[in-house]
Design a protein around this motif. Structure first.
Motif, PDB file in Angstrom:
ATOM      1  N   LYS A 429       0.819  -1.213   0.000  1.00  0.00           N
ATOM      2  CA  LYS A 429       0.000   0.000   0.000  1.00  0.00           C
ATOM      3  C   LYS A 429       0.854   1.266   0.000  1.00  0.00           C
ATOM      4  CE  LYS A 429      -4.397  -1.394   2.112  1.00  0.00           C
ATOM      5  NZ  LYS A 429      -5.326  -1.163   3.233  1.00  0.00           N
ATOM      6  N   LYS A 430       1.923   1.239   0.768  1.00  0.00           N
ATOM      7  CA  LYS A 430       2.794   2.417   0.847  1.00  0.00           C
ATOM      8  C   LYS A 430       3.616   2.613  -0.416  1.00  0.00           C
ATOM      9  CE  LYS A 430       3.351   2.300   5.888  1.00  0.00           C
ATOM     10  NZ  LYS A 430       4.301   1.972   6.994  1.00  0.00           N
ATOM     11  N   GLY A 431       3.792   1.530  -1.185  1.00  0.00           N
ATOM     12  CA  GLY A 431       4.605   1.630  -2.393  1.00  0.00           C
ATOM     13  C   GLY A 431       6.053   1.252  -2.173  1.00  0.00           C
ATOM     14  N   SER A 432       6.395   0.815  -0.931  1.00  0.00           N
ATOM     15  CA  SER A 432       7.768   0.395  -0.640  1.00  0.00           C
ATOM     16  C   SER A 432       8.126  -0.863  -1.425  1.00  0.00           C
ATOM     17  CB  SER A 432       7.936   0.127   0.861  1.00  0.00           C
ATOM     18  OG  SER A 432       7.573   1.247   1.609  1.00  0.00           O
ATOM     19  N   CYS A 433       7.113  -1.731  -1.605  1.00  0.00           N
ATOM     20  CA  CYS A 433       7.279  -2.932  -2.432  1.00  0.00           C
ATOM     21  C   CYS A 433       6.027  -3.053  -3.292  1.00  0.00           C
ATOM     22  CB  CYS A 433       7.466  -4.165  -1.556  1.00  0.00           C
ATOM     23  SG  CYS A 433       7.849  -5.651  -2.499  1.00  0.00           S
ATOM     24  N   PRO A 434       6.027  -2.415  -4.456  1.00  0.00           N
ATOM     25  CA  PRO A 434       4.795  -2.313  -5.255  1.00  0.00           C
ATOM     26  C   PRO A 434       4.437  -3.532  -6.105  1.00  0.00           C
ATOM     27  CG  PRO A 434       6.530  -1.056  -6.285  1.00  0.00           C
ATOM     28  CD  PRO A 434       7.127  -1.664  -5.061  1.00  0.00           C
ATOM     29  N   LEU A 435       5.036  -4.689  -5.813  1.00  0.00           N
ATOM     30  CA  LEU A 435       4.677  -5.929  -6.506  1.00  0.00           C
ATOM     31  C   LEU A 435       4.266  -6.954  -5.457  1.00  0.00           C
ATOM     32  CD1 LEU A 435       4.511  -7.755  -9.035  1.00  0.00           C
ATOM     33  CD2 LEU A 435       6.959  -8.229  -8.750  1.00  0.00           C
ATOM     34  N   MET A 436       3.041  -7.460  -5.558  1.00  0.00           N
ATOM     35  CA  MET A 436       2.550  -8.391  -4.542  1.00  0.00           C
ATOM     36  C   MET A 436       1.868  -9.594  -5.183  1.00  0.00           C
ATOM     37  SD  MET A 436       0.233  -7.650  -1.141  1.00  0.00           S
ATOM     38  CE  MET A 436      -1.382  -7.472  -1.912  1.00  0.00           C
ATOM     39  N   ILE A 437       2.156 -10.792  -4.623  1.00  0.00           N
ATOM     40  CA  ILE A 437       1.485 -12.027  -5.008  1.00  0.00           C
ATOM     41  C   ILE A 437       0.420 -12.296  -3.957  1.00  0.00           C
ATOM     42  CG2 ILE A 437       1.803 -14.446  -5.653  1.00  0.00           C
ATOM     43  CD1 ILE A 437       3.626 -12.569  -7.217  1.00  0.00           C
ATOM     44  N   ALA A 438      -0.782 -12.664  -4.377  1.00  0.00           N
ATOM     45  CA  ALA A 438      -1.863 -12.894  -3.404  1.00  0.00           C
ATOM     46  C   ALA A 438      -2.815 -13.979  -3.865  1.00  0.00           C
ATOM     47  CB  ALA A 438      -2.629 -11.589  -3.173  1.00  0.00           C
ATOM     48  N   THR A 439      -3.378 -14.675  -2.889  1.00  0.00           N
ATOM     49  CA  THR A 439      -4.504 -15.581  -3.165  1.00  0.00           C
ATOM     50  C   THR A 439      -5.773 -14.737  -3.077  1.00  0.00           C
ATOM     51  OG1 THR A 439      -4.562 -16.161  -0.816  1.00  0.00           O
ATOM     52  CG2 THR A 439      -3.325 -17.636  -2.278  1.00  0.00           C
ATOM     53  N   ASP A 440      -6.923 -15.386  -3.094  1.00  0.00           N
ATOM     54  CA  ASP A 440      -8.182 -14.628  -3.109  1.00  0.00           C
ATOM     55  C   ASP A 440      -8.522 -13.945  -1.794  1.00  0.00           C
ATOM     56  OD1 ASP A 440      -9.021 -14.858  -5.793  1.00  0.00           O
ATOM     57  OD2 ASP A 440      -9.548 -16.947  -5.474  1.00  0.00           O
ATOM     58  N   VAL A 441      -7.641 -14.022  -0.790  1.00  0.00           N
ATOM     59  CA  VAL A 441      -7.879 -13.251   0.440  1.00  0.00           C
ATOM     60  C   VAL A 441      -7.817 -11.756   0.148  1.00  0.00           C
ATOM     61  CG1 VAL A 441      -6.996 -15.043   1.998  1.00  0.00           C
ATOM     62  CG2 VAL A 441      -5.427 -13.306   1.113  1.00  0.00           C
ATOM     63  N   ALA A 442      -7.156 -11.383  -0.962  1.00  0.00           N
ATOM     64  CA  ALA A 442      -7.043  -9.962  -1.330  1.00  0.00           C
ATOM     65  C   ALA A 442      -7.997  -9.581  -2.454  1.00  0.00           C
ATOM     66  CB  ALA A 442      -5.612  -9.649  -1.753  1.00  0.00           C
ATOM     67  N   ALA A 443      -8.882 -10.509  -2.829  1.00  0.00           N
ATOM     68  CA  ALA A 443      -9.754 -10.242  -3.983  1.00  0.00           C
ATOM     69  C   ALA A 443     -10.943  -9.371  -3.641  1.00  0.00           C
ATOM     70  CB  ALA A 443     -10.244 -11.569  -4.576  1.00  0.00           C
ATOM     71  N   ARG A 444     -11.379  -9.386  -2.383  1.00  0.00           N
ATOM     72  CA  ARG A 444     -12.608  -8.681  -2.015  1.00  0.00           C
ATOM     73  C   ARG A 444     -12.367  -7.545  -1.040  1.00  0.00           C
ATOM     74  NH1 ARG A 444     -18.390 -10.865  -2.248  1.00  0.00           N
ATOM     75  NH2 ARG A 444     -18.220 -12.660  -3.581  1.00  0.00           N
ATOM     76  N   GLY A 445     -13.018  -6.431  -1.296  1.00  0.00           N
ATOM     77  CA  GLY A 445     -13.171  -5.377  -0.308  1.00  0.00           C
ATOM     78  C   GLY A 445     -11.958  -4.520  -0.023  1.00  0.00           C
ATOM     79  N   LEU A 446     -10.754  -5.029  -0.259  1.00  0.00           N
ATOM     80  CA  LEU A 446      -9.565  -4.266   0.112  1.00  0.00           C
ATOM     81  C   LEU A 446      -9.418  -3.010  -0.733  1.00  0.00           C
ATOM     82  CD1 LEU A 446      -6.821  -6.960   0.793  1.00  0.00           C
ATOM     83  CD2 LEU A 446      -8.396  -5.889   2.386  1.00  0.00           C
ATOM     84  N   ASP A 447      -9.203  -1.910  -0.062  1.00  0.00           N
ATOM     85  CA  ASP A 447      -9.032  -0.625  -0.754  1.00  0.00           C
ATOM     86  C   ASP A 447      -7.542  -0.330  -0.868  1.00  0.00           C
ATOM     87  OD1 ASP A 447      -9.496   1.783  -1.957  1.00  0.00           O
ATOM     88  OD2 ASP A 447      -9.910   2.850  -0.081  1.00  0.00           O
ATOM     89  N   ILE A 448      -6.945  -0.778  -1.968  1.00  0.00           N
ATOM     90  CA  ILE A 448      -5.520  -0.546  -2.210  1.00  0.00           C
ATOM     91  C   ILE A 448      -5.417   0.516  -3.299  1.00  0.00           C
ATOM     92  CG2 ILE A 448      -3.314  -1.596  -2.821  1.00  0.00           C
ATOM     93  CD1 ILE A 448      -4.636  -4.318  -2.085  1.00  0.00           C
ATOM     94  N   PRO A 449      -4.926   1.705  -2.969  1.00  0.00           N
ATOM     95  CA  PRO A 449      -4.917   2.799  -3.957  1.00  0.00           C
ATOM     96  C   PRO A 449      -3.930   2.579  -5.092  1.00  0.00           C
ATOM     97  CG  PRO A 449      -3.747   3.456  -1.973  1.00  0.00           C
ATOM     98  CD  PRO A 449      -4.337   2.113  -1.681  1.00  0.00           C
ATOM     99  N   ASP A 450      -4.312   3.046  -6.251  1.00  0.00           N
ATOM    100  CA  ASP A 450      -3.417   3.135  -7.418  1.00  0.00           C
ATOM    101  C   ASP A 450      -2.799   1.814  -7.867  1.00  0.00           C
ATOM    102  OD1 ASP A 450      -3.841   5.932  -7.413  1.00  0.00           O
ATOM    103  OD2 ASP A 450      -2.301   6.174  -5.876  1.00  0.00           O
ATOM    104  N   VAL A 451      -3.591   0.736  -7.847  1.00  0.00           N
ATOM    105  CA  VAL A 451      -3.123  -0.514  -8.460  1.00  0.00           C
ATOM    106  C   VAL A 451      -3.355  -0.373  -9.963  1.00  0.00           C
ATOM    107  CG1 VAL A 451      -3.448  -3.009  -8.654  1.00  0.00           C
ATOM    108  CG2 VAL A 451      -3.623  -1.904  -6.420  1.00  0.00           C
TER     109      VAL A 451
END
Length: 553
Positions: A429-451
């Motif tokens: 979120k902060k942009g310190s590491c702007p590449l992330m691998i995720a399962t579907d735990v991050a698919a819903r509801g999360l407000d991550i700016p500027d993806v």
């Protein structure tokens, strides 16, 4: 008498005059038949009606016809007036239905800010006091409560319609896409509910008055962050209860006294059974992402937790879709006539601000293709790119593969501790590491700016999850790109994906069409294709008994 009426004379003759016999009528018919014209193709073409071809109606029929015309004219005038005001009472099929006893079946309005159609239904939903808010000032809420909204120009469509109902104590169902401002749509009324109930008396060991249930830890944390900040100026205290971390800190927060409890079903049930979390005073309950919660198998926990709350409570449900299971839960725990607001559609559709690219390829070619796309989309290694995989083990493998290739990457999945997941999400979120691998735990509801880009390394198990995944980009009116790998193993979902692409006006690749466009019937997550959904109003099964004579040969 009936025959006499049928055989009345034509215009120009006395209305009561009778024909002496059927001979004259037959002669008249012959005459008319003879007078028919023929067109150039030899087809029969009737000559236009002459004055003597018109039948005289009695006075009663004439007045009846005039009344019908008058009623029809009034009805049309009323319909046009409703149309001009932008409000029509309609059924779900779009047919006009009369309004009865203030019960609005469906009031359709034009959504603001390009959100399309908004349908509001429920008893007395058309009353003036429930008119959508055009500004925060119209809500007449205290300034310290509205501090959380100071960065926004006006309420979002779901907020502007939810607040009048929720502040009036109505049970509420909200159907809206993620990222539409749902947290404050129920968060601000929850804070006002606490202030009204507490009346300024904030005791130290107070039990929560409001409860918010969320399907995932990350979403629960996000809701908690928003409500903690929103409640701070007016002294409303929130606590977040989720698994994957020690219970001691959460137990301590509960003992010190809270107003709003936000939690995941599993951890919340554990704390209730331990006797450290009491929900007996909860009079405002929220189920956020209700459809996802039931999909994840939390229905028993949800029922148990809601059973611990006060029976006279105000119930709020937010969901991206409205399946039968969620509908049945609403029927059980809500008033018979809750207000329902649908922003957009109950059917899931992809965000039109996202450019969808679907690439059909061999399973073994995905690693090399992923690296090639990262060199294209993430060349500067500054813009945010989110890569979705299906399994936890797959997330670890892809993360290690990219790290060995020199990419700076983090990941979140179920095999990581909550501390690691929270840290990874924070870095992304902060942009310190702007590449992330995720399962579907991050698919819903999360407000991550500027993806900017979403890469689907593995296609999800359902098309609904695909739509939610790509919804992490193209938010707040910005454009985004979703690049998806589709393999032979996913062919069963080809038809549904084609429909999603076509609905959003995207290019459908030929490779995808080769799998066919058939859409499989919805399957139960427990019973598969052999399971048949039974409606709530289905008749009860009957016991069949056999006579003893049936056993004889």
């Amino acid at each position: 008498m009936g025959r006499k009426l049928k055989e009345q004379a034509l215009v120009g003759e006395p209305a009561a005059q009778e024909t002496p016999n059927g001979t004259e009528m037959k002669a008249e018919k012959k005459k008319r038949k003879k007078n028919r014209d023929f067109n150039s193709n030899g087809e029969v073409q009737h000559s236009p009606k002459r004055k003597h071809d018109e039948i005289v109606h009695d006075d009663d029929d004439s007045s009846s016809r005039e009344e019908k015309k008058k009623k029809k004219k009034e009805k049309k005038k009323k319909h046009n007036k409703l149309k001009e005001n932008g409000k029509e009472s309609q059924t779900h099929q779009g047919e006009v239905e009369p309004q009865r006893n203030g019960d609005v079946r469906g009031v359709e309005e034009d959504g603001s800010a390009g959100d399309g159609l908004v349908v509001v239904s429920g008893k007395d939903a058309k009353e003036a006091k429930y008119a959508p808010l055009k500004s925060f000032v119209e809500s007449m809420l205290p300034s310290d409560v509205l501090e959380c909204c100071e960065n926004f120009e006006s309420p979002s469509p779901i907020q502007s319609r939810a607040w009048p109902f929720l502040l009036d104590g109505r049970d509420f169902i909200g159907i809206a896409a993620t990222g539409s401002g749902k947290t404050l749509a129920f968060g601000v009324p929850a804070i006002m509910h606490v202030l009204k109930k507490r009346k300024g008396k904030l005791s130290k060991g107070r039990n929560p008055l409001c409860l918010v249930l969320s399907p995932t830890r990350e979403l629960a944390q996000q809701i908690s962050d928003v409500l903690c900040d929103a409640g701070k100026p007016c002294g409303v205290k929130s606590v977040c209860l989720y698994g994957g971390t020690p219970k001691e800190h959460q137990i301590s927060a509960l003992k010190s006294g809270v107003d709003i409890a936000i939690g995941t079903p599993g951890r919340l049930r554990d704390l209730i059974e331990m006797g450290v979390c009491s929900l007996k005073e909860v009079t405002f309950g929220v189920l956020d992402e209700a459809d996802r919660m039931l999909d994840m198998g939390f229905e028993p926990e949800v029922r148990y937790i809601l059973g611990q709350t006060c029976s006279a409570r105000q119930m709020v449900m937010f969901s991206a879709t409205w399946p039968l299971s969620v509908h049945q839960l609403a029927q059980e725990f809500m008033d018979p006539n809750p207000v329902k607001v649908v922003v957009g559609s109950e059917d899931l559709a992809a965000n039109h601000d996202v450019m969808q690219i679907v690439e059909v390829l061999d399973d073994r070619a995905r690693d090399a293709r992923l690296v090639a796309l990262l060199e294209k989309y993430h060349k500067s290694q500054r813009n945010r790119v989110l890569v979705f995989v299906l399994y936890k083990v797959e997330a670890t493998r892809v993360e290690n593969m990219l790290q060995k290739g020199g990419w700076k990457v983090v990941s979140i999945h179920g095999n990581k501790s909550q501390t690691e997941r929270t840290k990874a999400l924070s870095l992304f979120k902060k942009g310190s590491c702007p590449l992330m691998i995720a399962t579907d735990v991050a698919a819903r509801g999360l407000d991550i700016p500027d993806v900017e880009v979403v890469l689907n390394y593995s296609f999800p198990l359902t098309t609904e999850d695909y739509v939610h995944r790509i919804g992490r980009t193209g938010r707040a009116g910005k454009k985004g790109v979703a690049h998806t790998f589709f393999t032979l193993q996913n062919k069963g979902l080809a038809g549904e994906l084609v429909n999603v692409l076509r609905e959003a006006g995207q290019i459908v690749p030929d490779g995808l069409l080769k799998f066919g466009t058939h859409v499989k019937k919805k399957e139960s997550k427990l019973y598969g294709a052999h399971f048949k959904e039974i409606s709530a109003d289905a008749p009860k099964s009957k016991k069949i008994t056999f006579d003893s004579s049936d056993d004889e040969d």
